[in-house]
Design a protein around this motif. Structure first.
Motif, short mmCIF file in Angstrom:
data_model
loop_
_atom_site.label_atom_id
_atom_site.label_comp_id
_atom_site.label_asym_id
_atom_site.label_seq_id
_atom_site.Cartn_x
_atom_site.Cartn_y
_atom_site.Cartn_z
N LEU A 80 0.86 -1.17 0.00
CA LEU A 80 0.00 0.00 0.00
C LEU A 80 0.90 1.23 0.00
CD1 LEU A 80 -2.85 1.32 0.31
CD2 LEU A 80 -2.40 1.33 2.78
N ILE A 81 0.66 2.12 -0.96
CA ILE A 81 1.36 3.40 -0.99
C ILE A 81 0.34 4.48 -0.65
CG2 ILE A 81 2.61 5.08 -2.38
CD1 ILE A 81 3.71 2.77 -4.04
N VAL A 82 0.60 5.20 0.43
CA VAL A 82 -0.26 6.30 0.89
C VAL A 82 0.43 7.60 0.47
CG1 VAL A 82 -1.36 7.39 2.87
CG2 VAL A 82 -1.03 4.89 2.85
N VAL A 83 -0.21 8.32 -0.45
CA VAL A 83 0.40 9.50 -1.05
C VAL A 83 -0.07 10.79 -0.37
CG1 VAL A 83 0.74 10.79 -3.19
CG2 VAL A 83 0.51 8.30 -3.28
N ASP A 84 0.85 11.49 0.24
CA ASP A 84 0.66 12.88 0.68
C ASP A 84 -0.59 13.14 1.53
OD1 ASP A 84 3.02 13.55 -0.54
OD2 ASP A 84 2.09 14.40 -2.33
N MET A 85 -0.89 12.24 2.43
CA MET A 85 -1.99 12.47 3.37
C MET A 85 -1.43 13.32 4.51
SD MET A 85 -4.74 11.22 2.01
CE MET A 85 -5.91 11.04 3.34
N LEU A 86 -1.19 14.58 4.20
CA LEU A 86 -0.44 15.50 5.04
C LEU A 86 -1.32 16.67 5.49
CD1 LEU A 86 2.73 15.64 2.75
CD2 LEU A 86 2.22 14.02 4.59
N ASN A 87 -0.95 17.27 6.60
CA ASN A 87 -1.73 18.37 7.15
C ASN A 87 -1.98 19.49 6.15
OD1 ASN A 87 -2.11 17.29 9.78
ND2 ASN A 87 -0.04 17.94 10.34
N ASP A 88 -0.99 19.88 5.38
CA ASP A 88 -1.18 21.00 4.45
C ASP A 88 -2.20 20.70 3.36
OD1 ASP A 88 0.19 23.14 5.51
OD2 ASP A 88 1.93 22.94 4.20
N PHE A 89 -2.46 19.43 3.07
CA PHE A 89 -3.44 19.06 2.06
C PHE A 89 -4.78 18.64 2.64
CE2 PHE A 89 0.56 17.59 -0.24
CZ PHE A 89 0.66 18.74 -1.02
N ILE A 90 -4.78 18.03 3.83
CA ILE A 90 -5.98 17.40 4.37
C ILE A 90 -6.68 18.25 5.43
CG2 ILE A 90 -6.89 15.30 5.45
CD1 ILE A 90 -5.67 14.89 2.63
N ASP A 91 -5.95 19.04 6.17
CA ASP A 91 -6.53 19.88 7.22
C ASP A 91 -6.97 21.21 6.62
OD1 ASP A 91 -6.45 21.94 9.50
OD2 ASP A 91 -6.17 20.05 10.59
N GLU A 92 -8.15 21.67 6.99
CA GLU A 92 -8.64 22.93 6.40
C GLU A 92 -7.76 24.13 6.75
OE1 GLU A 92 -12.44 23.71 9.27
OE2 GLU A 92 -12.84 22.58 7.44
N LYS A 93 -6.89 24.00 7.76
CA LYS A 93 -5.94 25.08 8.08
C LYS A 93 -4.65 24.95 7.27
CE LYS A 93 -7.16 24.31 12.57
NZ LYS A 93 -6.70 23.38 13.42
N GLY A 94 -4.55 23.90 6.45
CA GLY A 94 -3.35 23.66 5.68
C GLY A 94 -3.12 24.67 4.58
N ALA A 95 -1.87 24.85 4.22
CA ALA A 95 -1.47 25.84 3.23
C ALA A 95 -2.03 25.56 1.83
CB ALA A 95 0.06 25.93 3.16
N VAL A 139 -10.45 10.19 4.17
CA VAL A 139 -9.66 9.75 5.33
C VAL A 139 -10.19 8.45 5.93
CG1 VAL A 139 -8.89 10.35 7.67
CG2 VAL A 139 -8.74 12.04 5.82
N PRO A 140 -11.50 8.29 6.21
CA PRO A 140 -11.96 7.02 6.79
C PRO A 140 -11.67 5.81 5.89
CG PRO A 140 -13.63 8.70 7.06
CD PRO A 140 -12.58 9.27 6.14
N ILE A 196 2.31 13.77 8.34
CA ILE A 196 1.20 12.87 8.04
C ILE A 196 0.09 13.14 9.06
CG2 ILE A 196 0.50 10.44 7.95
CD1 ILE A 196 3.52 9.90 7.13
N ILE A 197 -1.16 13.16 8.61
CA ILE A 197 -2.27 13.45 9.51
C ILE A 197 -2.33 12.42 10.64
CG2 ILE A 197 -3.61 14.71 7.78
CD1 ILE A 197 -5.37 12.17 7.49
N ASP A 198 -2.79 12.86 11.80
CA ASP A 198 -2.82 12.02 12.99
C ASP A 198 -3.60 10.73 12.80
OD1 ASP A 198 -1.25 13.83 14.39
OD2 ASP A 198 -2.97 14.80 15.36
N GLU A 199 -4.68 10.77 12.00
CA GLU A 199 -5.52 9.59 11.80
C GLU A 199 -4.79 8.45 11.10
OE1 GLU A 199 -8.48 13.08 10.99
OE2 GLU A 199 -6.31 12.77 10.92
#
Length: 173
Positions: A6-21, A32-33, A79-82
């Motif tokens: 499994l390759i998980v691509v860029d599930m990062l705060n800046d892309f996934i969190d609404e406060k992200g850049a 996410v789920p 990487i997002i906490d989830e």
């Protein structure tokens, strides 16, 4: 050798969190789920798990095309906490769209020899598609579940899914 990866691509705060850049919108939050369920399934199956992590320098040339995002060592590039990686899972910082560019992805895949590679994450039309193209160029059987990828651009998302299926031979589920 492992049966799957499994390759998980860029599930990062800046892309996934609404406060992200460079927040990729609600579509990114919505996967996410699903990504979490796929991650747990692969862990239980003993699959190879690889996280790709956009990690740019402060003056990366990519910032001429996109706002400054995922600067190495910042909250945004984490990487997002989830989806926190487990010990022994690979986290590969990258500076370009393809997960193969300037990383050890090719060596890791060759060492483990998966029969099938599943790819999830963001953005479908950029880093996901370029990484899937790299997998196709290396003759990996690849699956991209449509419920596990998202993009800030719906039209580009649909095009990328079609391209990955038609040109790269990925199985789109």
């Amino acid at each position: 050798m492992v049966k799957s990866a499994l390759i998980v691509v860029d599930m990062l705060n800046d892309f996934i969190d609404e406060k992200g850049a460079l927040y990729s919108g609600q579509a990114a939050r919505d996967i996410v789920p699903f990504v979490r369920r796929r991650l747990e399934a692969h862990r239980q199956a003993g699959s190879l798990v690889i996280f790709l992590q956009d990690a740019h320098s402060e003056d990366d040339l990519e910032f001429e095309k996109f706002p400054k995002h995922c600067v190495a060592g910042t909250w945004g590039s984490c990487i997002i906490d989830e989806l926190t990686p487990n010990d022994g899972e690979h986290v590969l910082p990258k500076t370009r769209y393809s997960g193969f560019y300037g990383t050890d992805l090719e060596k890791i895949l060759a060492a483990f020899g998966p029969e099938e590679v599943e790819v999830v994450g963001v953005c479908t039309s950029i880093c996901v598609m370029d990484t899937v193209g790299g997998l196709a160029n290396r003759d990996y059987h690849t699956t991209v579940p449509s419920a596990g990828v998202a993009d800030f651009d719906d039209e580009a998302h649909r095009f990328a899914l079609q391209r990955m299926e038609r040109l790269y031979g990925a199985r789109i589920q």
